[in-house]
Design an enzyme around this catalytic site. Structure first.
Site, PDB file in Angstrom:
ATOM      1  N   HIS A 108      45.369  84.315 -23.081  1.00  0.00           N
ATOM      2  CA  HIS A 108      46.663  83.622 -22.980  1.00  0.00           C
ATOM      3  C   HIS A 108      46.725  82.471 -23.992  1.00  0.00           C
ATOM      4  CE1 HIS A 108      49.967  81.729 -20.380  1.00  0.00           C
ATOM      5  NE2 HIS A 108      49.594  80.724 -21.156  1.00  0.00           N
ATOM      6  N   GLU A 109      45.634  81.699 -24.081  1.00  0.00           N
ATOM      7  CA  GLU A 109      45.628  80.525 -24.968  1.00  0.00           C
ATOM      8  C   GLU A 109      45.542  80.933 -26.438  1.00  0.00           C
ATOM      9  OE1 GLU A 109      46.591  77.979 -23.594  1.00  0.00           O
ATOM     10  OE2 GLU A 109      46.110  78.423 -21.503  1.00  0.00           O
TER      11      GLU A 109
ATOM     12  N   GLN B 150      50.989  73.990 -27.940  1.00  0.00           N
ATOM     13  CA  GLN B 150      51.879  73.547 -26.860  1.00  0.00           C
ATOM     14  C   GLN B 150      52.184  72.053 -26.932  1.00  0.00           C
ATOM     15  OE1 GLN B 150      49.212  75.652 -23.825  1.00  0.00           O
ATOM     16  NE2 GLN B 150      51.190  75.631 -22.810  1.00  0.00           N
TER      17      GLN B 150
ATOM     18  N   CYS C 292      52.486  79.209 -17.173  1.00  0.00           N
ATOM     19  CA  CYS C 292      52.233  78.502 -18.428  1.00  0.00           C
ATOM     20  C   CYS C 292      52.896  77.132 -18.347  1.00  0.00           C
ATOM     21  CB  CYS C 292      52.822  79.302 -19.586  1.00  0.00           C
ATOM     22  SG  CYS C 292      52.589  78.538 -21.200  1.00  0.00           S
ATOM     23  N   LEU C 293      52.197  76.109 -18.810  1.00  0.00           N
ATOM     24  CA  LEU C 293      52.789  74.763 -18.813  1.00  0.00           C
ATOM     25  C   LEU C 293      54.032  74.707 -19.698  1.00  0.00           C
ATOM     26  CD1 LEU C 293      49.506  72.666 -18.938  1.00  0.00           C
ATOM     27  CD2 LEU C 293      51.169  72.741 -17.070  1.00  0.00           C
TER      28      LEU C 293
ATOM     29  N   GLY D 238      44.609  75.557 -18.596  1.00  0.00           N
ATOM     30  CA  GLY D 238      44.415  75.882 -20.001  1.00  0.00           C
ATOM     31  C   GLY D 238      45.549  75.304 -20.821  1.00  0.00           C
TER      32      GLY D 238
ATOM     33  N   HIS E 199      48.870  81.678 -27.737  1.00  0.00           N
ATOM     34  CA  HIS E 199      49.626  80.480 -28.148  1.00  0.00           C
ATOM     35  C   HIS E 199      49.337  80.131 -29.604  1.00  0.00           C
ATOM     36  CE1 HIS E 199      51.665  79.018 -24.570  1.00  0.00           C
ATOM     37  NE2 HIS E 199      50.556  79.025 -23.841  1.00  0.00           N
TER      38      HIS E 199
HETATM   39  C1  QAP Z   1      47.352  79.665 -18.585  1.00  0.00           C
HETATM   40  O1  QAP Z   1      48.345  78.045 -17.242  1.00  0.00           O
HETATM   41  C2  QAP Z   1      46.886  80.693 -17.607  1.00  0.00           C
HETATM   42  O2  QAP Z   1      54.645  76.860 -14.046  1.00  0.00           O
HETATM   43  C3  QAP Z   1      47.239  78.250 -18.073  1.00  0.00           C
HETATM   44  O3  QAP Z   1      55.129  74.475 -12.949  1.00  0.00           O
HETATM   45  C4  QAP Z   1      47.774  81.270 -16.727  1.00  0.00           C
HETATM   46  O4  QAP Z   1      47.640  76.008 -16.662  1.00  0.00           O
HETATM   47  C5  QAP Z   1      45.590  81.070 -17.571  1.00  0.00           C
HETATM   48  C6  QAP Z   1      51.401  75.285 -14.607  1.00  0.00           C
HETATM   49  C7  QAP Z   1      47.330  82.223 -15.835  1.00  0.00           C
HETATM   50  C8  QAP Z   1      45.144  81.997 -16.679  1.00  0.00           C
HETATM   51  C9  QAP Z   1      46.012  82.591 -15.807  1.00  0.00           C
HETATM   52  C10 QAP Z   1      52.421  76.220 -14.620  1.00  0.00           C
HETATM   53  C11 QAP Z   1      51.655  74.047 -14.031  1.00  0.00           C
HETATM   54  C12 QAP Z   1      50.095  75.554 -15.234  1.00  0.00           C
HETATM   55  C13 QAP Z   1      53.643  75.939 -14.051  1.00  0.00           C
HETATM   56  C14 QAP Z   1      48.513  76.851 -16.607  1.00  0.00           C
HETATM   57  C15 QAP Z   1      53.894  74.687 -13.470  1.00  0.00           C
HETATM   58  C16 QAP Z   1      52.879  73.747 -13.473  1.00  0.00           C
HETATM   59  C17 QAP Z   1      49.790  76.671 -15.913  1.00  0.00           C
HETATM   60 CO    CO Z   2      50.438  78.876 -21.783  1.00  0.00          CO
END
Ligand code: QAP
Ligand code: CO
Length: 171
Positions: free
Chosen positions: A134-135, A51, A92-93, A46, A138
């Protein structure tokens, strides 16, 4: 197509409240394509426009393993259907390398525009409900670390500050 730079906590630009999209035109669709490329490259499931320093209400999501189920949300809104809170370990990215439990309502109804500007709605539960909330956070300038203790949040901030300083040195 272009890969965009992802802002990282505690960058103050992540606190910007995004503006609604007035017209879903080719410029918006180009930003959506760039957001998918950026998210798929990361990889992530996501990404909100905030971001990548675009302060418009646009989200891209793809929960599939094969990166072949793109979901676009423009000006999304949600309503809680089931007040029961569900705990999920979120990442989270914009907070790379850190994962913490967050509690959120487990079932929501989402109303949005699609990439042609047409309204649609769906009911989300499980991982999709977590991701949409979550999004949308943001787009309102909120991060998952705002849902955890200030002690944990400050520790994450310190560690990321250190990493960012080291990265600046090597640049
Ligand atoms: C948000 O999260 C989310 O720490 C999206 O080193 C989170 O795509 C939605 C990511 C939890 C649902 C449940 C995180 C990639 C990606 C990191 C992501 C990383 C590399 C996170
Ligand atoms: Co995020």
């Amino acid at each position: 197509m272009t890969t965009l730079t992802i802002l990282e906590f505690p960058d103050p630009r992540l606190r910007t409240v995004a503006e609604p999209v007035e017209v879903v035109d080719d410029e918006v669709r180009q930003q959506i394509s760039d957001m998918f490329e950026t998210m798929y490259a990361a990889p992530g499931i996501g990404l909100a426009a905030t971001q990548v320093n675009i302060h418009r209400r646009i989200i891209v999501i793809d929960l599939s393993e094969e990166q072949n189920e793109p979901l676009v949300l423009i000006n999304p809104e949600f309503e809680v259907l089931d007040n029961e809170l569900h705990r999920y370990q979120e990442g989270c990215l914009s907070v790379p390398g850190f994962y913490e439990d967050v509690k959120r309502p487990q079932q929501i109804r989402v109303k949005s525009l699609d990439r042609d500007g047409n309204p649609f709605e769906f009911i989300a539960d499980g991982l999709l409900a977590v991701c949409v909330q979550h999004e949308i956070d943001h787009l309102n300038g909120r991060l998952f670390v705002d849902h955890i203790s200030s002690l944990k949040r400050d520790r994450i901030k310190q560690k990321l500050d250190k990493i960012h300083k080291a990265q600046a040195q090597h640049a």
